[in-house]
Scaffold this motif. Structure first.
Motif, PDB file in Angstrom:
ATOM      1  N   GLU A 147      -3.992   9.770   5.609  1.00  0.00           N
ATOM      2  CA  GLU A 147      -4.180   8.526   6.369  1.00  0.00           C
ATOM      3  C   GLU A 147      -3.236   8.469   7.575  1.00  0.00           C
ATOM      4  O   GLU A 147      -3.493   7.776   8.549  1.00  0.00           O
ATOM      5  CB  GLU A 147      -3.960   7.310   5.450  1.00  0.00           C
TER       6      GLU A 147
ATOM      7  N   ARG B 293       1.306   3.648  -3.390  1.00  0.00           N
ATOM      8  CA  ARG B 293       0.497   4.874  -3.403  1.00  0.00           C
ATOM      9  C   ARG B 293       1.270   6.141  -3.071  1.00  0.00           C
ATOM     10  O   ARG B 293       0.843   7.239  -3.430  1.00  0.00           O
ATOM     11  CB  ARG B 293      -0.682   4.703  -2.444  1.00  0.00           C
TER      12      ARG B 293
ATOM     13  N   ALA C  76       0.835  -1.207   0.000  1.00  0.00           N
ATOM     14  CA  ALA C  76       0.000   0.000   0.000  1.00  0.00           C
ATOM     15  C   ALA C  76       0.873   1.262   0.000  1.00  0.00           C
ATOM     16  O   ALA C  76       0.664   2.178  -0.796  1.00  0.00           O
ATOM     17  CB  ALA C  76      -0.928  -0.017   1.214  1.00  0.00           C
TER      18      ALA C  76
ATOM     19  N   PRO D 284      -2.529   0.854  -8.100  1.00  0.00           N
ATOM     20  CA  PRO D 284      -3.589   0.998  -7.099  1.00  0.00           C
ATOM     21  C   PRO D 284      -3.360   0.049  -5.917  1.00  0.00           C
ATOM     22  O   PRO D 284      -2.860  -1.061  -6.100  1.00  0.00           O
ATOM     23  CB  PRO D 284      -4.866   0.625  -7.862  1.00  0.00           C
ATOM     24  N   ALA D 285      -3.684   0.492  -4.732  1.00  0.00           N
ATOM     25  CA  ALA D 285      -3.542  -0.346  -3.535  1.00  0.00           C
ATOM     26  C   ALA D 285      -4.412   0.228  -2.433  1.00  0.00           C
ATOM     27  O   ALA D 285      -4.854   1.376  -2.522  1.00  0.00           O
ATOM     28  CB  ALA D 285      -2.083  -0.388  -3.088  1.00  0.00           C
ATOM     29  N   GLY D 286      -4.645  -0.551  -1.428  1.00  0.00           N
ATOM     30  CA  GLY D 286      -5.518  -0.152  -0.326  1.00  0.00           C
ATOM     31  C   GLY D 286      -4.848   0.810   0.635  1.00  0.00           C
ATOM     32  O   GLY D 286      -3.741   1.281   0.394  1.00  0.00           O
ATOM     33  N   PRO D 287      -5.563   1.104   1.737  1.00  0.00           N
ATOM     34  CA  PRO D 287      -5.028   2.058   2.721  1.00  0.00           C
ATOM     35  C   PRO D 287      -3.740   1.551   3.384  1.00  0.00           C
ATOM     36  O   PRO D 287      -3.512   0.349   3.475  1.00  0.00           O
ATOM     37  CB  PRO D 287      -6.153   2.189   3.754  1.00  0.00           C
ATOM     38  N   VAL D 288      -2.909   2.487   3.812  1.00  0.00           N
ATOM     39  CA  VAL D 288      -1.672   2.138   4.507  1.00  0.00           C
ATOM     40  C   VAL D 288      -2.030   1.828   5.963  1.00  0.00           C
ATOM     41  O   VAL D 288      -2.526   2.673   6.685  1.00  0.00           O
ATOM     42  CB  VAL D 288      -0.652   3.301   4.461  1.00  0.00           C
TER      43      VAL D 288
END
Lengths: 218, 115
Positions: A160, A149, A145, B20-24
């Protein structure tokens, strides 16, 4: 910064190791295939005289001794000593060595946060990190992730982490390589004019030197 | 290569910047002794010139995406260190196999087996 556990002096507190991570259960769980391989490789190397148990123990001690406190000391010095700051931005490996922190063969580059620019670091290809100044990287730094990102939507990633960077501030993301590592020189917080170097160093969090956090304010 | 998928962009799996990837998830942990030993072996053996960081990465990347999801960081590292050391001629697969077999007989935990 809900994720940031380093809100105590000197980067340790209850339940945390000197490197600032929670301790992980260790030697009493069932032996795994990969642990078996580590033991075997290590013992073969020792039997063949390629390394020694002492050399391995010394290397572990050296790594354990590296913590974000090292990086924080460098940052605080740069905050109080303009000539040192110039040298740090010019050649961070040499400036860190001046303070007794061995960077080895790596090229270390310090990038300065200002009113115009916020820097953050990542290693999209693997896990390169300024380990000689900050210790071993946190788990999240090595995740898909973060690696994916950070270079595409850094503002969102920072949010976040609980960090909101004003729109007019440019975000510059630095992608590390095996031989070239970055460390962020955060901006000195307002209201710290009367503070000495040691006191300032305690405001410098690990994440503020990765760029996913900001220094604490007094 | 007539059947190359249309969305193939020439990247290998580890080149994940911008994908694309999910939350950290802000995971943190300290390292177990065996993991610190893997790290130490990597630093020592590369500083002695038996392999380079690039050699380590090449082995890690060649393990493929599946290994990245399935194994932990230092599990992948010991596999990559081992592969580089065998390639450097420091020991053979047979020696490794025999030693691993012997290690397993010592006990059921890391503490017992690494004593």
């Amino acid at each position: 910064m809900p994720h940031d556990h380093h809100d105590h002096d000197h980067f340790h507190h209850d339940g945390m190791s000197p490197s600032g991570h929670p301790y992980r259960a260790d030697n009493d769980t069932p032996l795994t295939y990969w642990q078996t391989m580590e033991i075997a490789v290590r013992e073969i190397l020792i039997e063949k005289g390629i390394t020694t148990p002492e050399e391995i123990a010394r290397q572990i001690d050296e790594m354990d001794a590296r913590s974000p406190a090292n990086g924080a000391a460098v940052v605080a010095r740069a905050w109080v000593d303009p000539a040192f700051k110039t040298r740090l931005l010019d050649d961070a490996s040499a400036a860190s060595a001046e303070m007794g922190f061995d960077i080895g063969g790596l090229r270390l580059i310090a990038v300065e946060n200002t009113d115009e620019v916020h820097n953050m670091i990542v290693c999209t290809l693997c896990s390169c990190y300024p380990r000689n100044l900050l210790g071993l990287p946190p788990d999240w730094y090595k995740t898909r992730a973060y690696r994916s990102r950070a270079v595409k939507e850094p503002r969102k990633v920072l949010e976040e982490f609980g960090v909101t960077i004003p729109d007019q501030v440019k975000i510059r993301v630095h992608d590390s390589t095996a031989d070239m590592r970055y460390i962020v020189l955060p901006a000195r917080p307002a209201g710290t004019g009367s503070m000495g170097e040691a006191e300032l160093a305690r405001l410098v969090t690990r994440d503020s030197m990765i760029g996913t956090g900001l220094p604490k304010t007094p | 290569m007539s059947d190359t998928p249309k969305d193939f962009d020439g990247r290998r799996w580890h080149d994940m910047g911008g994908q694309p990837a999910g939350p950290v998830k802000p995971a943190e942990h300290d390292f177990a002794l065996w993991e610190k030993r893997v790290d130490a072996l990597q630093v020592l053996m590369s500083s002695k010139g038996y392999f380079t960081v690039d050699g380590l990465r090449r082995a890690l990347e060649d393990m493929g995406e599946d290994a990245y999801e399935k194994y932990s960081y230092y599990e992948r590292w010991i596999a990559a260190v081992n592969q580089n050391l065998i390639e450097a001629g420091l020991y053979t697969l047979e020696e490794l196999g025999a030693k691993m077999g012997e290690v397993k007989t010592r006990g059921g935990t890391y503490g017992d087996a690494s004593a």
